[in-house]
Design an enzyme around this catalytic site. Structure first.
Site, PDB file in Angstrom:
ATOM      1  N   VAL A   1      87.588 -27.978  59.322  1.00  0.00           N
ATOM      2  CA  VAL A   1      87.980 -29.354  58.949  1.00  0.00           C
ATOM      3  C   VAL A   1      89.465 -29.622  59.172  1.00  0.00           C
ATOM      4  O   VAL A   1      89.874 -30.781  59.266  1.00  0.00           O
ATOM      5  CB  VAL A   1      87.619 -29.686  57.474  1.00  0.00           C
TER       6      VAL A   1
ATOM      7  N   SER B   1      89.931 -31.141  42.053  1.00  0.00           N
ATOM      8  CA  SER B   1      89.828 -30.080  41.046  1.00  0.00           C
ATOM      9  C   SER B   1      90.543 -30.536  39.783  1.00  0.00           C
ATOM     10  O   SER B   1      91.507 -31.303  39.851  1.00  0.00           O
ATOM     11  CB  SER B   1      90.507 -28.815  41.584  1.00  0.00           C
TER      12      SER B   1
ATOM     13  N   GLY C   1      81.959 -27.909  54.248  1.00  0.00           N
ATOM     14  CA  GLY C   1      81.882 -26.721  53.400  1.00  0.00           C
ATOM     15  C   GLY C   1      80.523 -26.597  52.736  1.00  0.00           C
ATOM     16  O   GLY C   1      80.416 -26.111  51.615  1.00  0.00           O
TER      17      GLY C   1
ATOM     18  N   TYR D   1      97.676 -25.102  45.755  1.00  0.00           N
ATOM     19  CA  TYR D   1      96.299 -25.633  45.721  1.00  0.00           C
ATOM     20  C   TYR D   1      96.278 -26.929  44.908  1.00  0.00           C
ATOM     21  O   TYR D   1      95.728 -27.939  45.354  1.00  0.00           O
ATOM     22  CB  TYR D   1      95.397 -24.573  45.089  1.00  0.00           C
TER      23      TYR D   1
ATOM     24  N   ASN E   1      84.203 -31.611  50.878  1.00  0.00           N
ATOM     25  CA  ASN E   1      84.048 -30.535  49.902  1.00  0.00           C
ATOM     26  C   ASN E   1      84.725 -29.237  50.332  1.00  0.00           C
ATOM     27  O   ASN E   1      85.100 -28.438  49.475  1.00  0.00           O
ATOM     28  CB  ASN E   1      82.550 -30.312  49.653  1.00  0.00           C
TER      29      ASN E   1
ATOM     30  N   ALA F   1      98.710 -28.935  44.269  1.00  0.00           N
ATOM     31  CA  ALA F   1      99.472 -29.982  44.969  1.00  0.00           C
ATOM     32  C   ALA F   1      98.579 -30.658  46.012  1.00  0.00           C
ATOM     33  O   ALA F   1      98.540 -31.892  46.127  1.00  0.00           O
ATOM     34  CB  ALA F   1     100.704 -29.377  45.632  1.00  0.00           C
ATOM     35  N   ALA F   2      97.842 -29.833  46.763  1.00  0.00           N
ATOM     36  CA  ALA F   2      96.954 -30.388  47.795  1.00  0.00           C
ATOM     37  C   ALA F   2      95.843 -31.221  47.152  1.00  0.00           C
ATOM     38  O   ALA F   2      95.526 -32.329  47.612  1.00  0.00           O
ATOM     39  CB  ALA F   2      96.356 -29.258  48.622  1.00  0.00           C
ATOM     40  N   LYS F   3      95.276 -30.721  46.065  1.00  0.00           N
ATOM     41  CA  LYS F   3      94.173 -31.441  45.411  1.00  0.00           C
ATOM     42  C   LYS F   3      94.678 -32.718  44.737  1.00  0.00           C
ATOM     43  O   LYS F   3      93.955 -33.716  44.643  1.00  0.00           O
ATOM     44  CB  LYS F   3      93.488 -30.527  44.382  1.00  0.00           C
TER      45      LYS F   3
HETATM   46  N1  LIG Z   1      84.276 -23.208  42.182  1.00  0.00           N
HETATM   47  C1  LIG Z   1      85.150 -23.781  41.402  1.00  0.00           C
HETATM   48  O1  LIG Z   1      85.350 -23.331  40.270  1.00  0.00           O
HETATM   49  C2  LIG Z   1      85.890 -25.030  41.853  1.00  0.00           C
HETATM   50  C3  LIG Z   1      86.681 -25.686  40.908  1.00  0.00           C
HETATM   51  C4  LIG Z   1      87.376 -26.829  41.280  1.00  0.00           C
HETATM   52  C5  LIG Z   1      87.265 -27.299  42.585  1.00  0.00           C
HETATM   53  N2  LIG Z   1      86.497 -26.641  43.486  1.00  0.00           N
HETATM   54  C6  LIG Z   1      86.437 -27.186  44.840  1.00  0.00           C
HETATM   55  O2  LIG Z   1      85.102 -27.374  45.212  1.00  0.00           O
HETATM   56  C7  LIG Z   1      84.962 -27.222  46.623  1.00  0.00           C
HETATM   57  C8  LIG Z   1      83.878 -26.206  46.913  1.00  0.00           C
HETATM   58  O3  LIG Z   1      84.253 -24.977  46.298  1.00  0.00           O
HETATM   59  P1  LIG Z   1      83.281 -23.721  46.149  1.00  0.00           P
HETATM   60  O4  LIG Z   1      83.625 -23.094  44.862  1.00  0.00           O
HETATM   61  O5  LIG Z   1      81.888 -24.101  46.449  1.00  0.00           O
HETATM   62  O6  LIG Z   1      83.901 -22.814  47.319  1.00  0.00           O
HETATM   63  P2  LIG Z   1      83.237 -21.690  48.233  1.00  0.00           P
HETATM   64  O7  LIG Z   1      84.384 -20.863  48.736  1.00  0.00           O
HETATM   65  O8  LIG Z   1      82.164 -20.995  47.502  1.00  0.00           O
HETATM   66  O9  LIG Z   1      82.626 -22.544  49.439  1.00  0.00           O
HETATM   67  C9  LIG Z   1      83.481 -23.273  50.273  1.00  0.00           C
HETATM   68  C10 LIG Z   1      82.827 -23.494  51.613  1.00  0.00           C
HETATM   69  O10 LIG Z   1      83.810 -24.180  52.422  1.00  0.00           O
HETATM   70  C11 LIG Z   1      83.837 -23.572  53.699  1.00  0.00           C
HETATM   71  N3  LIG Z   1      85.156 -23.765  54.309  1.00  0.00           N
HETATM   72  C12 LIG Z   1      86.330 -23.197  53.940  1.00  0.00           C
HETATM   73  N4  LIG Z   1      87.310 -23.579  54.769  1.00  0.00           N
HETATM   74  C13 LIG Z   1      86.746 -24.414  55.670  1.00  0.00           C
HETATM   75  C14 LIG Z   1      87.249 -25.124  56.785  1.00  0.00           C
HETATM   76  N5  LIG Z   1      88.535 -25.030  57.169  1.00  0.00           N
HETATM   77  N6  LIG Z   1      86.403 -25.904  57.491  1.00  0.00           N
HETATM   78  C15 LIG Z   1      85.093 -25.974  57.150  1.00  0.00           C
HETATM   79  N7  LIG Z   1      84.561 -25.317  56.118  1.00  0.00           N
HETATM   80  C16 LIG Z   1      85.376 -24.534  55.389  1.00  0.00           C
HETATM   81  C17 LIG Z   1      83.526 -22.109  53.450  1.00  0.00           C
HETATM   82  O11 LIG Z   1      83.065 -21.457  54.632  1.00  0.00           O
HETATM   83  C18 LIG Z   1      82.477 -22.209  52.357  1.00  0.00           C
HETATM   84  O12 LIG Z   1      81.179 -22.308  52.893  1.00  0.00           O
HETATM   85  C19 LIG Z   1      86.340 -26.814  47.132  1.00  0.00           C
HETATM   86  O13 LIG Z   1      87.017 -27.940  47.620  1.00  0.00           O
HETATM   87  C20 LIG Z   1      87.017 -26.275  45.892  1.00  0.00           C
HETATM   88  O14 LIG Z   1      88.426 -26.379  45.977  1.00  0.00           O
HETATM   89  C21 LIG Z   1      85.814 -25.504  43.156  1.00  0.00           C
END
Ligand SMILES: NC(=O)c1ccc[n+]([C@@H]2O[C@H](COP(=O)([O-])OP(=O)(O)OC[C@H]3O[C@@H](n4cnc5c(N)ncnc54)[C@H](O)[C@@H]3O)[C@@H](O)[C@H]2O)c1
Length: 252
Positions: free
Chosen positions: A67, A141, A21, A154, A89, A156-158
């Site tokens: 993934v 998260s 990601g 979400y 990620n 639950a998975a995290k």
């Molecule tokens: N932004 C937040 O506030 C926040 C808070 C808590 C946790 N997170 C976690 O942080 C991580 C990154 O989040 P973000 O905010 O940068 O998200 P985002 O949506 O901005 O970026 C996520 C990236 O993951 C890629 N992706 C999605 N599904 C995929 C798959 N099946 N295979 C490969 N790539 C895939 C997308 O194309 C994207 O480039 C995630 O795991 C999210 O759950 C984010």
């Protein structure tokens, strides 16, 4: 390298990192941070437009990958590995009360957020075990630790990712492999922007007020925690979850 064989603090020279990601948001900041620290970075992302563009800008490689598809992940890691560092990620979320979610939603959310972590980890582990070194960093998260109204599946998975990481830490300590989680709070990324587009200003205010620091976090603030956990200096830290959430865990 110092006389003890450690890289300077914050350096990852010679390390090979797999960042899922990594095309945008937090993953992009991690890929950028790791590449700047001297690591050879492979960005693995569904997005085959943004990934290569970023890779070119930061001196990394990019591959298109889902993934949640374990066979494809195995093949990609076989082709582009081995890796010293894995950052799980890639993630997706969905804003809906649990009663409004379908089995298809459950499969999708658990498929990417949990099964994707299992698939990538299993693909990289044998080479890490053989090398006697590895750093696994899983982006979970605060929703996993605090619960999330409108994000039950979400969370639950995290939460599964945190439990998995602790087990990984137990099974792999003898191989010199550490496994840790980072639990971000609300971070300014496309994922969050999309949530705000649905939930509106009220959601944004609620997220900000849930933090002690009363602001959103920046992707670079998560990346610096990942850089620390990947570093030689973090070798005595394993099985932990590090909140990068403006004190969200203490309540707003
Ligand atoms: N932004 C937040 O506030 C926040 C808070 C808590 C946790 N997170 C976690 O942080 C991580 C990154 O989040 P973000 O905010 O940068 O998200 P985002 O949506 O901005 O970026 C996520 C990236 O993951 C890629 N992706 C999605 N599904 C995929 C798959 N099946 N295979 C490969 N790539 C895939 C997308 O194309 C994207 O480039 C995630 O795991 C999210 O759950 C984010």
């Amino acid at each position: 390298m110092s006389a003890t064989g450690q890289r300077a603090f914050g350096r990852l020279d010679g390390r090979r990192a797999f960042v899922t990601g990594g095309a945008q948001g937090i993953g992009a900041a991690i890929a950028h941070g790791f590449a700047s620290a001297g690591a050879q970075v492979v960005i693995a992302d569904l997005d085959i437009a943004a990934g290569p563009l970023l890779a070119e800008r930061i001196g990394a490689r990019a591959i298109g990958l889902d993934v949640s598809d374990a066979a494809t992940v195995r093949a990609a890691v076989g082709q582009h590995g081995p890796f010293d560092i894995l950052v799980n990620n890639a993630g997706i979320d969905q804003h809906a009360f649990f009663t409004e979610t379908s089995e298809t939603d459950w499969a999708r959310l658990i498929g990417v957020n949990l099964v994707g972590v299992l698939a990538c980890t299993q693909a990289v582990l044998p080479a890490m075990q053989a090398a006697g070194f590895g750093r696994i960093i899983n982006i979970t998260s605060e929703a996993a630790r605090l619960g999330s109204k409108g994000g039950a599946v979400y969370s639950a998975a995290k939460g599964g990712v945190i439990a998995f990481t602790k087990s990984l830490a137990r099974e792999n300590a003898r191989f010199g492999i550490t496994a840790n989680c980072i639990a971000p709070g609300p971070i300014r990324t496309p994922m969050l922007e999309q949530a705000v587009a649905t939930g509106g200003e009220r959601l944004l205010r609620a997220m900000t007020e849930a933090t002690l620091l009363r602001r959103l976090g920046e992707p670079e603030e998560v990346a610096s925690a990942a850089l620390f956990l990947a570093s030689d200096q973090a070798g005595y830290i394993t099985g932990e979850t590090l909140g990068v959430s403006g004190g969200m865990g203490l309540g707003g």
